[in-house]
Design a protein around this motif. Sequence first.
Motif, mmCIF file in Angstrom:
data_model
loop_
_atom_site.group_PDB
_atom_site.id
_atom_site.type_symbol
_atom_site.label_atom_id
_atom_site.label_comp_id
_atom_site.label_asym_id
_atom_site.label_seq_id
_atom_site.Cartn_x
_atom_site.Cartn_y
_atom_site.Cartn_z
ATOM 1 N N LEU A 68 0.836 -1.190 0.000
ATOM 2 C CA LEU A 68 0.000 0.000 0.000
ATOM 3 C C LEU A 68 0.869 1.237 0.000
ATOM 4 O O LEU A 68 1.880 1.314 0.669
ATOM 5 N N THR A 69 0.486 2.244 -0.770
ATOM 6 C CA THR A 69 1.194 3.509 -0.822
ATOM 7 C C THR A 69 0.278 4.598 -0.297
ATOM 8 O O THR A 69 -0.855 4.357 0.083
ATOM 9 N N SER A 70 0.783 5.828 -0.333
ATOM 10 C CA SER A 70 -0.010 6.943 0.180
ATOM 11 C C SER A 70 -1.253 7.181 -0.660
ATOM 12 O O SER A 70 -2.176 7.854 -0.223
ATOM 13 N N VAL A 73 -5.827 3.009 -0.621
ATOM 14 C CA VAL A 73 -6.602 2.889 0.609
ATOM 15 C C VAL A 73 -7.364 1.579 0.584
ATOM 16 O O VAL A 73 -7.692 1.039 -0.474
ATOM 17 N N LEU A 74 -7.638 1.064 1.769
ATOM 18 C CA LEU A 74 -8.453 -0.127 1.869
ATOM 19 C C LEU A 74 -9.886 0.212 1.479
ATOM 20 O O LEU A 74 -10.376 1.295 1.770
ATOM 21 N N ALA A 75 -10.542 -0.694 0.804
ATOM 22 C CA ALA A 75 -11.910 -0.453 0.359
ATOM 23 C C ALA A 75 -12.701 -1.744 0.491
ATOM 24 O O ALA A 75 -12.148 -2.804 0.778
ATOM 25 N N LEU A 112 -11.075 -4.905 -2.761
ATOM 26 C CA LEU A 112 -10.153 -5.036 -1.636
ATOM 27 C C LEU A 112 -9.448 -3.726 -1.309
ATOM 28 O O LEU A 112 -9.158 -3.440 -0.151
ATOM 29 N N ALA A 113 -9.134 -2.931 -2.328
ATOM 30 C CA ALA A 113 -8.398 -1.673 -2.131
ATOM 31 C C ALA A 113 -8.618 -0.778 -3.338
ATOM 32 O O ALA A 113 -9.108 -1.225 -4.380
ATOM 33 N N GLN A 114 -8.256 0.482 -3.176
ATOM 34 C CA GLN A 114 -8.385 1.451 -4.261
ATOM 35 C C GLN A 114 -7.122 2.289 -4.335
ATOM 36 O O GLN A 114 -6.583 2.697 -3.308
ATOM 37 N N GLY A 120 -6.380 5.757 -11.650
ATOM 38 C CA GLY A 120 -7.315 5.172 -10.696
ATOM 39 C C GLY A 120 -7.571 3.703 -10.953
ATOM 40 O O GLY A 120 -7.830 3.292 -12.099
ATOM 41 N N TRP A 121 -7.481 2.897 -9.878
ATOM 42 C CA TRP A 121 -7.639 1.452 -9.991
ATOM 43 C C TRP A 121 -8.312 0.889 -8.744
ATOM 44 O O TRP A 121 -8.229 1.472 -7.667
#
Length: 290
Positions: A68-70, A73-75, A112-114, A120-121
Amino acid sequence: MLVVVGDRASSVLSRWSPRHSAPATPGPRVRVRGCGVLVAALILSACGSPNGQHATGRTTTPTSSLPLTSTTVLASGVRTVLSPLGLNIRVEPAKAATVLRTAAPGAVLTVLAQSEQGGGWFEVKGPTVTGWISSDATLSAPGMFSSYASTQLQVSLLYPDGWTHSDLPPASVVFRPSSGGDTVVVTTATTVNQLGRGRPGYHQTDDEQVVVCGVTGDLVTFVEAGDPTTTTQAGGVVAERYLVQVHLTLDAQHALGIDANLADTSQLQSYRDLVNSVTFPFPQCQPAGA
């Protein structure tokens, strides 16, 4: 071979059935000699490791190939694939990354994350693979959808769970949300002129270009002028304050209209999602080699 336009896949490789590093802790202060008279923090930096970082004496093993980078985020939640040609799932959030699988239209993926990088992914999990999909809102949408297909109208699409639909012979189908008088009417005709543009007492407020399964058209918004009036059309369709239309020429003998009657703009995104999922059996809407 898989050919990609944007992040839509030009061939569907698999069909998934629609549903039905914390900062280092500062060490103890030490006395440093031989680095000149500087502020203590600068002395530590100058006499430390070549890259200016403090060695911790610990080795950290990443939990995934892409930590994870800045901008990540978890989603949670799910997304349904809208793109009629499927949606690529990639090993990393980048258009140049390897394609793991291609999710078919209507496939439901767990988020799971964004990540905001590269346009954007979403990191998603499917039945057999975990990877990244583009967050382009025209390719997928949050939540669950149901499918509709008509051989008579020569059209198929996805509509939000909880909505209902009813056929309106000879050439239309009406979709309704679970509450309110809003409707989306899908109609076929020989030419777009037969579909009609606008409505008496309404004026145009917006016009934007859209691409529906390879066919370019305009998404046009009209609003009722003056005080709202209630008029009922065929099939119990009520002329609401807003009229939103997408009319498409499929070939010399076939046209398709997707009209929304909305009391306000709260259902506008659901209308867009439906439009983005439409497919029809004409060459411009078929995967390569199909």
